[in-house]
Design a protein around this motif. Structure first.
Motif, PDB file in Angstrom:
ATOM      1  N   PHE A 115      14.380  18.326   8.119  1.00 34.34           N
ATOM      2  CA  PHE A 115      15.841  18.284   7.153  1.00 34.34           C
ATOM      3  C   PHE A 115      17.033  17.969   8.309  1.00 34.34           C
ATOM      4  CE2 PHE A 115      13.261  21.849   5.457  1.00 34.34           C
ATOM      5  CZ  PHE A 115      12.966  21.203   4.270  1.00 34.34           C
ATOM      6  N   PRO A 116      16.881  16.611   9.150  1.00 35.20           N
ATOM      7  CA  PRO A 116      17.737  16.305  10.063  1.00 35.20           C
ATOM      8  C   PRO A 116      19.246  16.358   9.306  1.00 35.20           C
ATOM      9  CG  PRO A 116      16.295  14.510   9.608  1.00 35.20           C
ATOM     10  CD  PRO A 116      15.693  15.781   9.010  1.00 35.20           C
ATOM     11  N   SER A 117      19.261  15.721   8.139  1.00 39.42           N
ATOM     12  CA  SER A 117      20.459  15.486   7.441  1.00 39.42           C
ATOM     13  C   SER A 117      21.186  16.687   7.030  1.00 39.42           C
ATOM     14  CB  SER A 117      20.311  14.483   5.966  1.00 39.42           C
ATOM     15  OG  SER A 117      19.511  15.330   5.261  1.00 39.42           O
ATOM     16  N   LYS A 118      20.694  17.821   7.032  1.00 40.22           N
ATOM     17  CA  LYS A 118      21.320  19.015   6.749  1.00 40.22           C
ATOM     18  C   LYS A 118      21.596  19.976   8.084  1.00 40.22           C
ATOM     19  CE  LYS A 118      20.126  18.809   2.221  1.00 40.22           C
ATOM     20  NZ  LYS A 118      21.335  18.683   1.191  1.00 40.22           N
ATOM     21  N   ILE A 119      21.516  19.357   9.034  1.00 38.28           N
ATOM     22  CA  ILE A 119      21.792  20.038  10.054  1.00 38.28           C
ATOM     23  C   ILE A 119      22.759  19.193  11.285  1.00 38.28           C
ATOM     24  CG2 ILE A 119      20.954  21.074  12.392  1.00 38.28           C
ATOM     25  CD1 ILE A 119      18.177  21.328  10.889  1.00 38.28           C
ATOM     26  N   SER A 120      23.822  19.805  11.504  1.00 37.61           N
ATOM     27  CA  SER A 120      24.785  18.993  12.501  1.00 37.61           C
ATOM     28  C   SER A 120      24.715  19.310  13.943  1.00 37.61           C
ATOM     29  CB  SER A 120      26.249  19.578  12.224  1.00 37.61           C
ATOM     30  OG  SER A 120      26.542  21.015  12.214  1.00 37.61           O
ATOM     31  N   LYS A 121      24.365  20.668  14.163  1.00 39.03           N
ATOM     32  CA  LYS A 121      23.884  20.818  15.710  1.00 39.03           C
ATOM     33  C   LYS A 121      22.766  21.975  15.804  1.00 39.03           C
ATOM     34  CE  LYS A 121      28.916  20.556  17.003  1.00 39.03           C
ATOM     35  NZ  LYS A 121      29.408  20.619  15.884  1.00 39.03           N
ATOM     36  N   ALA A 122      21.915  21.962  16.873  1.00 37.38           N
ATOM     37  CA  ALA A 122      20.987  22.892  16.968  1.00 37.38           C
ATOM     38  C   ALA A 122      21.443  23.644  18.616  1.00 37.38           C
ATOM     39  CB  ALA A 122      19.511  22.311  17.042  1.00 37.38           C
ATOM     40  N   ILE A 123      21.135  24.892  18.502  1.00 41.70           N
ATOM     41  CA  ILE A 123      21.695  25.688  19.885  1.00 41.70           C
ATOM     42  C   ILE A 123      20.398  26.551  20.358  1.00 41.70           C
ATOM     43  CG2 ILE A 123      23.246  27.408  20.992  1.00 41.70           C
ATOM     44  CD1 ILE A 123      24.935  26.672  18.732  1.00 41.70           C
ATOM     45  N   PHE A 124      19.871  25.964  21.508  1.00 39.09           N
ATOM     46  CA  PHE A 124      18.908  26.791  21.853  1.00 39.09           C
ATOM     47  C   PHE A 124      19.198  28.026  22.840  1.00 39.09           C
ATOM     48  CE2 PHE A 124      17.330  22.813  20.560  1.00 39.09           C
ATOM     49  CZ  PHE A 124      16.055  23.034  20.050  1.00 39.09           C
ATOM     50  N   ILE A 125      19.039  29.058  22.624  1.00 43.71           N
ATOM     51  CA  ILE A 125      19.708  30.237  23.400  1.00 43.71           C
ATOM     52  C   ILE A 125      17.981  30.843  24.243  1.00 43.71           C
ATOM     53  CG2 ILE A 125      20.827  32.320  23.617  1.00 43.71           C
ATOM     54  CD1 ILE A 125      21.673  31.860  20.633  1.00 43.71           C
ATOM     55  N   ALA A 126      18.163  30.668  25.596  1.00 44.23           N
ATOM     56  CA  ALA A 126      16.974  30.681  26.302  1.00 44.23           C
ATOM     57  C   ALA A 126      15.635  30.594  25.472  1.00 44.23           C
ATOM     58  CB  ALA A 126      17.012  32.461  26.700  1.00 44.23           C
ATOM     59  N   ALA A 127      15.510  29.542  24.711  1.00 41.61           N
ATOM     60  CA  ALA A 127      14.592  29.521  23.759  1.00 41.61           C
ATOM     61  C   ALA A 127      13.584  28.296  24.149  1.00 41.61           C
ATOM     62  CB  ALA A 127      15.074  28.975  22.589  1.00 41.61           C
ATOM     63  N   ALA A 128      12.497  28.223  23.482  1.00 41.87           N
ATOM     64  CA  ALA A 128      11.569  26.778  23.700  1.00 41.87           C
ATOM     65  C   ALA A 128      12.220  25.653  23.093  1.00 41.87           C
ATOM     66  CB  ALA A 128      10.264  27.340  22.910  1.00 41.87           C
ATOM     67  N   MET A 129      12.465  24.722  23.998  1.00 38.79           N
ATOM     68  CA  MET A 129      12.799  23.511  23.562  1.00 38.79           C
ATOM     69  C   MET A 129      11.570  22.468  23.833  1.00 38.79           C
ATOM     70  SD  MET A 129      16.622  21.777  24.320  1.00 38.79           S
ATOM     71  CE  MET A 129      16.229  21.283  26.138  1.00 38.79           C
ATOM     72  N   LEU A 130      10.637  22.196  22.931  1.00 38.73           N
ATOM     73  CA  LEU A 130       9.437  21.597  23.114  1.00 38.73           C
ATOM     74  C   LEU A 130       9.847  20.151  22.847  1.00 38.73           C
ATOM     75  CD1 LEU A 130       7.544  24.000  21.030  1.00 38.73           C
ATOM     76  CD2 LEU A 130       7.820  24.199  23.549  1.00 38.73           C
ATOM     77  N   SER A 131       8.746  19.369  23.616  1.00 34.22           N
ATOM     78  CA  SER A 131       8.676  17.974  23.463  1.00 34.22           C
ATOM     79  C   SER A 131       7.590  17.793  22.344  1.00 34.22           C
ATOM     80  CB  SER A 131       8.217  17.453  24.777  1.00 34.22           C
ATOM     81  OG  SER A 131       9.337  17.403  25.793  1.00 34.22           O
ATOM     82  N   SER A 132       7.696  16.355  22.021  1.00 29.55           N
ATOM     83  CA  SER A 132       6.487  16.174  20.629  1.00 29.55           C
ATOM     84  C   SER A 132       5.319  16.375  21.442  1.00 29.55           C
ATOM     85  CB  SER A 132       6.657  14.726  20.159  1.00 29.55           C
ATOM     86  OG  SER A 132       5.869  14.611  19.078  1.00 29.55           O
ATOM     87  N   GLY A 133       4.169  17.099  20.572  1.00 27.60           N
ATOM     88  CA  GLY A 133       2.907  17.485  20.912  1.00 27.60           C
ATOM     89  C   GLY A 133       2.713  18.432  21.943  1.00 27.60           C
ATOM     90  N   GLN A 134       3.801  19.199  21.837  1.00 30.38           N
ATOM     91  CA  GLN A 134       3.764  20.434  22.782  1.00 30.38           C
ATOM     92  C   GLN A 134       3.973  21.764  21.972  1.00 30.38           C
ATOM     93  OE1 GLN A 134       6.833  21.188  25.596  1.00 30.38           O
ATOM     94  NE2 GLN A 134       5.643  21.638  27.243  1.00 30.38           N
ATOM     95  N   SER A 135       2.987  22.913  22.280  1.00 30.46           N
ATOM     96  CA  SER A 135       3.170  24.195  21.688  1.00 30.46           C
ATOM     97  C   SER A 135       4.090  24.939  22.456  1.00 30.46           C
ATOM     98  CB  SER A 135       1.828  24.681  21.355  1.00 30.46           C
ATOM     99  OG  SER A 135       1.268  25.003  22.474  1.00 30.46           O
ATOM    100  N   THR A 136       4.486  25.960  21.874  1.00 28.83           N
ATOM    101  CA  THR A 136       5.122  27.147  22.631  1.00 28.83           C
ATOM    102  C   THR A 136       4.286  27.757  23.729  1.00 28.83           C
ATOM    103  OG1 THR A 136       6.420  27.496  20.566  1.00 28.83           O
ATOM    104  CG2 THR A 136       6.538  29.275  22.451  1.00 28.83           C
ATOM    105  N   LEU A 137       3.152  27.970  23.482  1.00 29.01           N
ATOM    106  CA  LEU A 137       2.186  28.353  24.448  1.00 29.01           C
ATOM    107  C   LEU A 137       1.993  27.453  25.444  1.00 29.01           C
ATOM    108  CD1 LEU A 137       0.102  30.846  24.995  1.00 29.01           C
ATOM    109  CD2 LEU A 137      -1.695  29.286  23.831  1.00 29.01           C
ATOM    110  N   ASP A 138       1.919  26.088  25.372  1.00 35.83           N
ATOM    111  CA  ASP A 138       1.902  25.227  26.583  1.00 35.83           C
ATOM    112  C   ASP A 138       2.997  25.734  27.315  1.00 35.83           C
ATOM    113  OD1 ASP A 138      -0.354  24.243  25.340  1.00 35.83           O
ATOM    114  OD2 ASP A 138       0.737  22.715  24.362  1.00 35.83           O
ATOM    115  N   MET A 139       4.290  25.692  26.995  1.00 35.03           N
ATOM    116  CA  MET A 139       5.587  25.916  27.467  1.00 35.03           C
ATOM    117  C   MET A 139       5.385  27.130  28.306  1.00 35.03           C
ATOM    118  SD  MET A 139       8.795  27.560  27.479  1.00 35.03           S
ATOM    119  CE  MET A 139       8.815  28.245  26.055  1.00 35.03           C
TER     120      MET A 139
END
Length: 319
Positions: free
Chosen positions: A153-177
């Motif tokens: 839903f990109p059209s519904k979101i103006s900003k995304a804030i990652f707080i000490a969070a998993a900011m992944l690349s495409s094809g990556q899982s949180t476990l990979d990180m």
């Protein structure tokens, strides 16, 4: 005339019916009518004492009123049971029955609508409730969650804030990180407790943390009272979502403004890992919380609030 069912209790034809007819209990047939609560709204000035008066005219008026209310209550209760048995029950917000007192157009109470909702009506999807754009904030594994929402839903979101969070690349899982730093983080390895809901011979299904090590791992800068609350609230983390690889596109996920908040005293996701995610997947801006552990909402709540407000006031990207 408006008759309230709230204060009615009676037994009729082997059934005991209370309040709105929700309780049905078998009894031997009895002729018993009882009233509780407020005086009848039909006679605002009447009182419980007046009802027990021995005056013939008053007794006759009471009997007429009782008979009328009993008839309406029985009709409402039987109608309720009919709809309940036929699966067509649909309740309005009102807890009273409304009877027109004079001919003419029917007047609706404030709690009524022109059409009562049915349980068969289609459900509103969460994204349909959002009229304006929102700001999403994700902490820890929540980074993967808001990334998934940004893609959908990109059209519904103006900003995304990652707080000490998993900011992944495409094809990556949180476990990979997290596996990138697991080998070098002795405290994390010591605190991990794998759970096997499908048996020890199967892959683990969840991960928990040793409560004796959680303070040093997650809350090394947090007040004691907040740590106590957190320990009570913590639950095991299911591994299936952590292992799921995300598919993120530049057109959708990439169209949302991203901001990262680094927690500088974090022992769970060290600064080195946070910097690595920022370098691989650069956000629009990076903020640093000095003296914050993995839970900045405990250790540095005012500083976190100040940064969140600052991000909210940054002009949104025009698409």
């Amino acid at each position: 005339m408006r008759i309230s069912r709230k204060n009615i209790k009676f037994r009729y034809q082997g059934f005991k019916i209370d309040a709105m007819g929700n309780s049905w209990v078998c009894f031997a047939p009895k002729e018993e009518v009882g009233f509780t609560g407020e005086p009848s709204k039909r006679f605002p000035n009447s009182s419980r004492k007046a009802r027990t008066s021995s005056s013939p005219s008053k007794n006759k008026g009471k009997l007429d009123e009782d008979a009328f209310i009993q008839q309406q209550a029985i009709a409402a209760a039987l109608l309720f049971r009919h709809h309940q048995q036929n699966g067509s029950l649909s309740l309005s917000r009102s807890t009273s029955l409304v009877f027109p007192s004079s001919p003419g157009p029917k007047k609706l109470s404030k709690s009524s609508s022109s059409r009562q909702r049915s349980r068969f009506d289609s459900l509103i999807q969460p994204h349909q409730l959002v009229i304006d754009k929102v700001i999403l904030a994700g902490h820890d594994f929540g980074g993967a969650c808001i990334s998934y929402a940004m893609e959908l839903f990109p059209s519904k979101i103006s900003k995304a804030i990652f707080i000490a969070a998993a900011m992944l690349s495409s094809g990556q899982s949180t476990l990979d990180m997290f596996s990138q730093q697991a080998a070098s983080n002795d405290l994390m390895r010591q605190a991990q407790i794998f759970l096997y809901a499908n048996g020890k011979d199967q892959a683990p299904t969840a991960i928990d943390l040793d409560k004796t090590l959680v303070k040093d791992l997650l809350f090394n800068q947090s007040p004691a009272k907040d740590i106590t609350l957190a320990l009570v609230s913590m639950r095991p983390i299911p591994l299936a979502p952590v292992m799921e690889k995300l598919s993120l596109s530049d057109e959708d996920y990439g169209s949302v403004q991203r901001f990262y908040i680094v927690t500088q005293e974090d022992c769970a996701i060290p600064v080195s890992l946070q910097e690595s995610m920022i370098e691989i997947n650069p956000p629009e801006q990076v903020f640093w919380l000095k003296g914050s552990d993995h839970a900045p909402f405990f250790s540095r709540p005012q500083s976190l609030h100040k940064v969140l407000v600052e991000i909210a006031q940054i002009p949104s990207k025009q698409v």
